[in-house]
Enzyme design. Structure first.
Site, PDB file in Angstrom:
ATOM      1  N   SER A   1       0.820  -1.213   0.000  1.00 11.31           N
ATOM      2  CA  SER A   1       0.000   0.000   0.000  1.00 11.31           C
ATOM      3  C   SER A   1       0.851   1.259   0.000  1.00 11.31           C
ATOM      4  O   SER A   1       0.331   2.354  -0.162  1.00 11.31           O
ATOM      5  CB  SER A   1      -0.911   0.021   1.231  1.00 11.31           C
TER       6      SER A   1
ATOM      7  N   HIS B   1      -3.147  -3.177  -5.517  1.00 11.40           N
ATOM      8  CA  HIS B   1      -3.472  -2.774  -4.147  1.00 11.40           C
ATOM      9  C   HIS B   1      -4.961  -2.967  -3.899  1.00 11.40           C
ATOM     10  O   HIS B   1      -5.778  -2.136  -4.260  1.00 11.40           O
ATOM     11  CB  HIS B   1      -3.064  -1.311  -3.925  1.00 11.40           C
TER      12      HIS B   1
ATOM     13  N   GLU C   1      -6.221  -0.680  -6.953  1.00  9.78           N
ATOM     14  CA  GLU C   1      -5.275   0.196  -7.652  1.00  9.78           C
ATOM     15  C   GLU C   1      -4.210  -0.671  -8.322  1.00  9.78           C
ATOM     16  O   GLU C   1      -3.569  -1.494  -7.655  1.00  9.78           O
ATOM     17  CB  GLU C   1      -4.618   1.166  -6.672  1.00  9.78           C
TER      18      GLU C   1
ATOM     19  N   ASN D   1      -4.450   6.547  -0.947  1.00 10.34           N
ATOM     20  CA  ASN D   1      -3.724   6.858   0.279  1.00 10.34           C
ATOM     21  C   ASN D   1      -3.048   8.223   0.224  1.00 10.34           C
ATOM     22  O   ASN D   1      -2.940   8.910   1.239  1.00 10.34           O
ATOM     23  CB  ASN D   1      -2.692   5.773   0.579  1.00 10.34           C
TER      24      ASN D   1
END
Length: 608
Positions: free
Chosen positions: A136, A157, A169, A207
């Protein structure tokens, strides 16, 4: 069950793609077990690899518990559960991945551990097998260099819990082979996921945008600008977020959050990603959030979601009271916000005097409220008889002098400090002693309005959110001069009209805009850098973070001119380089592309 995926060439005419029949998953913790379940649910044979027999047992328990919950909720039959689990084999020997077509690594977030796995896979898997990491935050490029064929390595991800969350992702490196990217995107689409493709940058899309916002919220709490409860309530009720930022950090884990932020900061050197000092202190003290039983909040026990009272929890005795008598309410303004505020108070049982510049505008307020009440009646939210009662509480006027006897007056006029200052000078002369003077400004300094009066102690901010009859949040903003009894009275008054009130100080953005608009600005910078498309970024934030709207959808609704004005105010107030408005936002405003109101913004609505 969905059958194993066919090659892209069968549907698109593209060059022959890979056939995927057997999947390997390395690491069967919560995430790895979830990924294995996703593939098994869709008909794929899965080989799960763990370090030892104990870890295999835990992985098997994860899968049995997850699928068992699906059975209990009626999402899966017992026969389907058995069939699903039958597709998954377990091993402690990586050599058993020799026939895997696609291998996903989901082990501990350690660069060296991951690189060692990718080195070992060189001697195990077929030459055309695709290798993926579920990291991540770590560099997919650096992980890929451990393999002799880095072009077949990609990031995938998944979001937790993988069987439920649709976003994945896909992270491409500078050497990822185009065919690998295409095949992985097709594979994930066949799983019912919504893949978005982005480059190899710490944090990727979701993120990067999420953790900058979370870190800012931590700094706001650390600086004692607002309580944890008020910060979280502001974002839940002001933006419709499913969780407040501090509660979300407790769910994610403060240690995980710290590592992600630290990785993002070391790679990008963006000061806004430098972990707030209190995060490191809490992690060092073992206050990791839900998993340890204590983080920003205190929980019933480790791994519990039940919050219990602690030293920071407001006591029942501290519930705000009306310290000043409020019976008659005044509202100045005739726009959407003013009309909504009049409606809110009248529906709550208050007599309201509202003032506009002309009789036509005053009549327009009443007409707007009548339409709103008719809609409520049509939806069964109100009885016809109640409409007449509510309308009977309204008194319209075109003269400020008619506000002489109100107990509180709320202004909702043009967002211009000069115009508002003139109004407050007049209200100071007209309103009776002890009357509270409130402004709904969303960005202007309230103390600038207070100082033009002879009663700065009676001036306060009441920032309603649009549309006022529907949105539950009100930010109650005290200046350095606001009297305590005024602040407490306004908080109690908000509760009395059915609103959720949060307290904060008089600085640009208050709580919501100070957290929301830097996040939106970061999204514009991401688009400007061609890191991902507007659609991909919106998808990532809606599916990955469960936000009601993606950043570009929201910007076009708010208006890019409004967003730019707020971002400029934040930049001028905090002098934070990261708050400087993105040039692309400024260019769109200069071009007149303001969003939905001009039919063109980040998207073109002219043909919609």
């Amino acid at each position: 069950m969905m059958p194993a995926m066919t090659s892209p060439s069968e549907t698109s005419g593209a060059p022959e793609g890979r056939q995927f029949t057997r999947i390997g998953v390395i690491g069967l913790g919560t995430m790895g077990a979830g990924i294995a379940e996703v593939f098994a649910r869709n008909g794929y044979a899965v080989t799960g690899v763990e370090l030892n027999d104990d870890a295999v047992g835990r992985g098997r328990q994860h899968l049995e518990a997850s699928t068992g919950r699906a059975v209990a909720r009626g999402k899966l039959s017992e026969a389907d559960q058995a069939e699903l689990l039958g597709r998954i084999s377990f091993t402690t020997d990586m050599a058993d991945l020799g026939d895997a077509d696609f291998v996903v690594e989901a082990v501990v977030e350690s660069l060296e551990v991951k690189k060692e796995i990718f080195r070992r896979l060189d001697d195990v898997v077929k030459p055309d097998a695709i290798l993926a990491t579920n990291t991540s935050s770590l560099s997919v490029t650096e992980i890929s260099t451990a393999n002799s064929r880095p072009g077949r390595v990609v990031g995938v991800h998944f979001f937790n819990p993988a069987p439920v969350q649709n976003l994945v992702e896909i992270i491409r490196t500078v050497v990822t082979e185009p065919a690998v990217l295409t095949d992985v995107e097709t594979l994930l689409g066949a799983l019912g996921k919504s893949p978005v493709v982005c480059g190899d940058k710490a944090g990727f899309i979701a993120n990067t945008l999420l953790f900058g916002y979370l870190n800012h919220a931590v700094s706001m709490f650390e600086g004692k600008y607002a309580t944890r409860e008020d910060i979280d309530a502001a974002m839940r009720f002001g933006c419709g977020y499913p969780m407040g930022p501090l509660a979300l950090l407790d769910l994610i884990g403060l240690d995980t959050a710290y590592e992600i932020l630290d990785t993002m900061y070391r790679q990008g050197r963006d000061r806004l990603h430098a972990p707030a000092p209190i995060l490191k202190q809490m992690v060092t003290a073992g206050l990791l959030g839900r998993k340890s039983g204590r983080g920003f909040y205190t929980y019933e026990r480790p791994d519990s979601s039940a919050v219990v009272a602690d030293a920071l929890t407001p006591s029942a005795d501290s519930k705000p009271q009306l310290r000043r008598d409020v019976r008659l309410v005044g509202v100045v303004g005739t726009g959407t916000m003013a009309s909504g505020i009049v409606e809110v108070f009248a529906k709550a049982g208050f007599d309201v005097v509202y003032v506009g510049r002309t009789q036509a505008k005053v009549d327009g307020v009443r007409a707007t409220i009548e339409r709103s009440l008719d809609k409520a009646i049509g939806r069964g939210k109100m009885e016809e008889s109640e409409k007449d009662v509510v309308l009977g509480r309204l008194t319209g006027s075109s003269s400020l002098d008619d506000l002489a006897q109100v107990d509180i007056v709320v202004e909702a006029i043009a967002e211009d400090v000069g115009i508002k200052s003139t109004l407050f000078e007049n209200l100071d002369d007209i309103c009776k002693p002890g009357a509270i003077l409130a402004t709904t400004t969303s960005s202007l300094p309230i103390i600038a309005l207070a100082k033009v009066t002879k009663r700065p102690q009676d001036v306060i901010g009441m920032h309603f959110f649009n549309p006022a009859p529907i949105m539950r949040l009100v930010e109650v903003v005290s200046t350095v001069a606001t009297a305590d009894d005024v602040a407490e009275t306004v908080l109690a008054l908000c509760a009395q009209v059915g609103k959720v009130a949060v307290s904060c100080g008089d600085r640009a953005g208050f709580i919501v805009n100070a957290l929301l608009f830097p996040y939106l600005n970061d999204a514009v910078k991401m688009l400007e850098a061609h890191y991902a498309t507007a659609d991909e970024i919106d998808t990532a934030m809606k599916l990955g973070c469960a936000l009601p709207m993606g950043p570009f959808e929201l910007l076009d609704v708010v208006g890019n001119d409004v967003s730019l004005a707020i971002q400029r105010e934040l930049y001028l107030e905090f002098r934070e380089p990261g708050f400087a408005p993105a040039p692309l936002l400024e260019h769109l405003v200069t071009a007149g592309y303001l969003g939905r109101k001009t039919q063109r913004g980040f998207r073109d609505y002219r043909s919609a």
